[in-house]
Design a protein around this motif. Structure first.
Motif, PDB file in Angstrom:
ATOM      1  N   VAL A  81      -5.410  -0.254  -3.611  1.00  0.00           N
ATOM      2  CA  VAL A  81      -4.842  -0.129  -2.460  1.00  0.00           C
ATOM      3  C   VAL A  81      -6.138  -0.378  -1.543  1.00  0.00           C
ATOM      4  O   VAL A  81      -5.824  -0.755  -0.390  1.00  0.00           O
ATOM      5  CB  VAL A  81      -4.326   1.262  -2.142  1.00  0.00           C
ATOM      6  N   LEU A 119      -7.136   6.437   0.709  1.00  0.00           N
ATOM      7  CA  LEU A 119      -7.072   5.296  -0.333  1.00  0.00           C
ATOM      8  C   LEU A 119      -7.922   5.793  -1.347  1.00  0.00           C
ATOM      9  O   LEU A 119      -7.929   4.975  -2.340  1.00  0.00           O
ATOM     10  CB  LEU A 119      -7.800   4.242   0.610  1.00  0.00           C
ATOM     11  N   GLN A 160       2.474   1.647  -3.433  1.00  0.00           N
ATOM     12  CA  GLN A 160       1.479   2.198  -4.509  1.00  0.00           C
ATOM     13  C   GLN A 160       0.962   3.326  -4.250  1.00  0.00           C
ATOM     14  O   GLN A 160       0.553   4.346  -5.322  1.00  0.00           O
ATOM     15  CB  GLN A 160       0.432   1.215  -4.690  1.00  0.00           C
ATOM     16  N   ILE A 208       0.858  -1.161   0.064  1.00  0.00           N
ATOM     17  CA  ILE A 208      -0.038   0.029  -0.138  1.00  0.00           C
ATOM     18  C   ILE A 208       0.715   1.340  -0.108  1.00  0.00           C
ATOM     19  O   ILE A 208       0.720   2.234  -0.729  1.00  0.00           O
ATOM     20  CB  ILE A 208      -0.790   0.003   1.061  1.00  0.00           C
TER      21      ILE A 208
END
Length: 491
Positions: free
Chosen positions: A177, A168, A71, A68
Motif C-alpha cells: 500500500v 500505511l 488492502q 489501497i
C-alpha cells in the motif's frame, strides 16, 4: 475540412484546418488499467495507450486509491488519503510538492505559473475525490484483483501527513500500500506540473502511446529540469515551450515560441484573449492543424528574427502634432489570417496577415508574442523604470497612423521622443504593431484618457524612444458613451 477561426471579442483570426476532438478514440481508462504481472497471482497498474484529457487520467489513477482501501480493510481512512493528495498539490504547506508560495515572485512568468499551479491542483483534487466516491474500480475489477495489485514504485520523496504515515506503515499497511500511494502521488504531481504551461489545460489532448515507463514517468527528466529552473530564477518563454513539447511532442528537437503536434497547435494564450487580460507566458492548445504536413509530424514555430537585436530596423519618421490622426484608418478590420511556411523539416515561420483596403500588412507572429511579453502598462508598478530619477519636462508627443508603420521593413524604432500611434481601438491592429515595433519601450494604453496618458509619462524605460499604442478616438468615444449611460442609469 474547414478552416479554423479563433474569435477574440468581435474580431477573428483564421488559419489552418480545424481538427475534431481526439480524445476517446483509443482505449481509455477501464479494465485494462490493471494487468496480470509476471509474478504469480499478482497484478500491475498502468494507463493504457490512448489519447486522454487530464480528467480521464485522474480517473485512471483512481484504481490505485481503491486498491489501497481494499488492502487496508477496516484501517483505511479514505478522507486522510484524499486530504494528503490536496496537500501535495497545494503550493504551500509541509506536504507540498511545488512550494511556489514560499518564493517572492516578481516576474510575470512565474507569477502566472504559480496561480496556474494553484488552480490546477484544486481541480485535480476535486476530481480525485469525485472518482474515489464512484468506486468504479471495485465494480469493474472486484476486491480480489484490487487486493493483489502489487508493483514496485520507487520512492519519489513525496511527504505523507502524519495520519497517512501511521495508516500505511501500521499493522494493516506495508510495502504494497505504501508503493501504491507513492505512485498515485507521483503520477498526479507529474500530471499537474506537465499541465502548467497550458491556459486551457483541461482540454489538451495527451497522447500516451509507447512509453519506456509507467504512466507519466516518461516526463520525469524534463520535469526535473524545468522545476529546477522555475524555482531558481525568472522564467523564459523558450524553456516553457520546451517543457510543453516534452509532454506532447517529445520527439521534437527544435524549439520556438510554439509548435504543432498530432492533435493540435500550441501557441501563446494571448492569441485568443483580449490584450487587457491576456497572459504573457502561458500557452494554449488550439484544435487546428496549422501546417498540412505528415499527419504525425511535430513542427516548431520559429521567429523570423531569432535574435531581434540583430533585426533590420527602420526609423519611425516625423509624426503630426494632432492626436487621433489616422485612428479610423485600420479600425474597421474585423479579421486577420495566419500563413505558415516551412523553413526545414521540423520548423516553420508563421506570418500574421492584416488586410487593409489597399494593402496587406505582414508581421511575424512570433514577434507579436515577443512584443506582448515585453510591453509596459501605464502606471504599472511591476515594471520599475531604469532611470534613477523622474524627468519633470513635459514630453513633446509625435502622433502617427498605424498603416505607414506597418509598411516599413524590419522592426520599427526611433532615436528619441514620445510617439503615440493610433490603433482605432482595433486589437488586430494593436497586435500587428506589437510585432512591428522594436520591443523595448512600448506602452499599451487601455483607455487613452488624460489620466492614463499622464501615468504613461513614468511608464517604461526613461531613455530612448517611447511608443504609446493609443486606442484612438473611436475607443475614447465608446468609453465616454458608456460612462454617460452609466451616469444616467444611476440617477
Amino acid at each position: 475540412m474547414s478552416s479554423y477561426r479563433l474569435d477574440v471579442g468581435e474580431q477573428g483570426i483564421v488559419w489552418g484546418t480545424r481538427l475534431e476532438a481526439a480524445t476517446g478514440q483509443n482505449a481509455g481508462p477501464g479494465g485494462e488499467t490493471v494487468k496480470p504481472s509476471a509474478d504469480n497471482g499478482l497484478w500491475e497498474w498502468d494507463i493504457p495507450n490512448g489519447v486522454y484529457t487530464a480528467r480521464e487520467i485522474v480517473k485512471a489513477l483512481s484504481v490505485l486509491l481503491e486498491a489501497i482501501a481494499v488492502q487496508l480493510g477496516e484501517s483505511a481512512n479514505r478522507e486522510a488519503l484524499l486530504a494528503n493528495i490536496e496537500n501535495t498539490l497545494a503550493i504551500a504547506g509541509r506536504e507540498t510538492a511545488l512550494p511556489l508560495a514560499a518564493l517572492e515572485l516578481s516576474d510575470y512568468g512565474r507569477l502566472e505559473l504559480s496561480e496556474q499551479a494553484g488552480r490546477i491542483g484544486e481541480t485535480l483534487s476535486q476530481w480525485a475525490r469525485a472518482f474515489d466516491g464512484e468506486a468504479r474500480g471495485l465494480r469493474e475489477l472486484g476486491d480480489e484483483v484490487l487486493g493483489r495489485l502489487v508493483f514496485r514504485s520507487r520512492c519519489d520523496n513525496h511527504l505523507w501527513t502524519h495520519e497517512v504515515t501511521d495508516m500505511l506503515t501500521g499493522p494493516a499497511g506495508g510495502p504494497s500500500v505504501m508503493q501504491l500511494f507513492n505512485e498515485y502521488l507521483h503520477e498526479i504531481v507529474l500530471l499537474r506540473d506537465a499541465l502548467l504551461p497550458f491556459e486551457n489545460w483541461q482540454e489538451v489532448p495527451l497522447a500516451l502511446t509507447a512509453r519506456p515507463s509507467r504512466g507519466l514517468r516518461y516526463t520525469e527528466q524534463a520535469h526535473t529540469a524545468f522545476l529546477s529552473q522555475l524555482l531558481a530564477r525568472p522564467l523564459d518563454h523558450k524553456s516553457l515551450v520546451r517543457y510543453a513539447a516534452s509532454l506532447l511532442a517529445p520527439e521534437l528537437a527544435a524549439v520556438g515560441y510554439g509548435f504543432q503536434y498530432r492533435y493540435g497547435t500550441i501557441l501563446p494564450a494571448s492569441l485568443g484573449t483580449e490584450l487587457a487580460e491576456a497572459p504573457r507566458y502561458l500557452l494554449r492548445w488550439y484544435p487546428v492543424r496549422t501546417i498540412a504536413s505528415g499527419e504525425g509530424d511535430a513542427i516548431a514555430f520559429a521567429y523570423e528574427y531569432p535574435d531581434y537585436y540583430q533585426a533590420t530596423r527602420s526609423k519611425l519618421g516625423v509624426g503630426s502634432e494632432e492626436s487621433g490622426g489616422g485612428a479610423a484608418e485600420l479600425g474597421g478590420i474585423a479579421e486577420a489570417s495566419l500563413q505558415a511556411n516551412l523553413i526545414s523539416d521540423d520548423q516553420a515561420v508563421i506570418t500574421f496577415q492584416l488586410p487593409a483596403a489597399t494593402d496587406i500588412y505582414n508581421v511575424d507572429l512570433g514577434q507579436i508574442f515577443r512584443g506582448h511579453r515585453f510591453h509596459y502598462r501605464a502606471g504599472s508598478a511591476d515594471k520599475k523604470p531604469i532611470s534613477p530619477s523622474p524627468t519633470h519636462e513635459e514630453p513633446v508627443i509625435a502622433h502617427h497612423a498605424a498603416g505607414p508603420i506597418l509598411s516599413l521593413s524590419g522592426l520599427v524604432t526611433d532615436d528619441a521622443g514620445t510617439h503615440e500611434i493610433a490603433t482605432g481601438g482595433n486589437e488586430l491592429v494593436t497586435r500587428a504593431l506589437l510585432g512591428k515595433l522594436y520591443p523595448e519601450n512600448v506602452i499599451l494604453l487601455e483607455r487613452g484618457d488624460a489620466e492614463e496618458l499622464e501615468a504613461a509619462k513614468n511608464a517604461g524605460k526613461r531613455f530612448g524612444a517611447k511608443f504609446l499604442l493609443h486606442p484612438g478616438q473611436d475607443q475614447a468615444r465608446r468609453s465616454s458613451s458608456a460612462e454617460a449611460s452609466a451616469g444616467k442609469l444611476s440617477i
